[in-house]
Design an enzyme around this catalytic site. Structure first.
Site, mmCIF file in Angstrom:
data_model
loop_
_atom_site.group_PDB
_atom_site.id
_atom_site.type_symbol
_atom_site.label_atom_id
_atom_site.label_comp_id
_atom_site.label_asym_id
_atom_site.label_seq_id
_atom_site.Cartn_x
_atom_site.Cartn_y
_atom_site.Cartn_z
ATOM 1 N N ARG A 82 0.815 -1.205 0.000
ATOM 2 C CA ARG A 82 0.000 0.000 0.000
ATOM 3 C C ARG A 82 0.855 1.264 0.000
ATOM 4 N NH1 ARG A 82 -5.332 2.093 3.027
ATOM 5 N NH2 ARG A 82 -4.990 4.281 2.647
ATOM 6 N N ARG A 91 -5.790 2.789 -4.165
ATOM 7 C CA ARG A 91 -4.975 2.033 -3.221
ATOM 8 C C ARG A 91 -5.031 0.535 -3.522
ATOM 9 N NH1 ARG A 91 -8.284 4.187 0.921
ATOM 10 N NH2 ARG A 91 -7.668 6.163 0.023
ATOM 11 N N ASP A 94 -7.056 -1.501 1.393
ATOM 12 C CA ASP A 94 -7.577 -0.683 2.477
ATOM 13 C C ASP A 94 -8.268 -1.626 3.452
ATOM 14 O OD1 ASP A 94 -8.085 1.729 3.681
ATOM 15 O OD2 ASP A 94 -9.773 2.259 2.393
ATOM 16 N N ASP A 96 -10.309 -1.488 7.055
ATOM 17 C CA ASP A 96 -10.902 -0.611 8.067
ATOM 18 C C ASP A 96 -11.664 -1.423 9.101
ATOM 19 O OD1 ASP A 96 -10.135 1.839 6.834
ATOM 20 O OD2 ASP A 96 -11.808 1.661 5.432
#
Ligand code: ROI
Length: 161
Positions: A82, A91, A94, A96
């Site tokens: 990344r 990207r 990711d 989260d």
């Protein structure tokens, strides 16, 4: 602890990035992958001059704290090459933390529930696939949040696992 993680990618074979990230989540210390959603394709939210995104959500069971988990996920993102090229830009991976049990956290490094959770169809719908009856603290039930979040740009892909 029951934790939901959002995955996203729009670079370097996004679907393969997500599959490999899901395997890495299963191998994560003090954690176990419980279930994963299908992959979903959608146009970028933010700058439009970037490729479409592939998103998914995973449920894990972990004894890591929210901040320990965040550190692990950031290391995983880096391991997947990344680089942050620009704000709201493309990207390779990711990761989260969307929900950590029914915890509400807001400090310099971490906001849980994730800020975009109720208004991002590419987060909400894969989450609804796994846990439609779950409550997002301060926002309401996931199935109800879906009703207020149009998904016309979201394309559910064939489940691969
Ligand atoms: N757009 C989509 N469709 N999916 C994402 O995962 C995503 N992630 C982001 C921004 C750049 C906001 N846009 C996105 O971080």
């Amino acid at each position: 602890m029951r934790v939901f993680i959002g995955l996203g990618s729009n670079l370097d074979d996004p679907a393969a990035q997500l599959e490999s990230a899901l395997q890495a989540l299963d191998a994560l210390t003090e954690s176990q992958l419980i279930q994963r959603s299908s992959l979903y394709k959608s146009p970028p939210m933010g700058p439009q001059d970037q490729p479409d995104y592939i998103n998914a959500v995973a449920e894990i069971d972990t004894t890591l704290s929210a901040h320990e988990l965040l550190a692990q996920l950031q290391a995983l993102e880096l391991a997947h090459g990344r680089t942050r090229r620009r704000h709201w830009g493309e990207r390779t991976l990711d990761l989260d933390i969307l929900l950590y049990e029914q915890l509400q956290i807001a400090d310099e490094t971490l906001t849980i529930p994730h800020t975009g959770i109720a208004v991002r169809p590419f987060v909400l719908y894969p989450l609804a696939e796994l846990a439609p009856n779950l409550c997002v603290p301060g926002r309401g039930n996931i199935a109800e949040l879906c009703l207020q979040c149009p998904a016309d740009q979201l394309e559910k892909m064939e489940k691969t696992l």
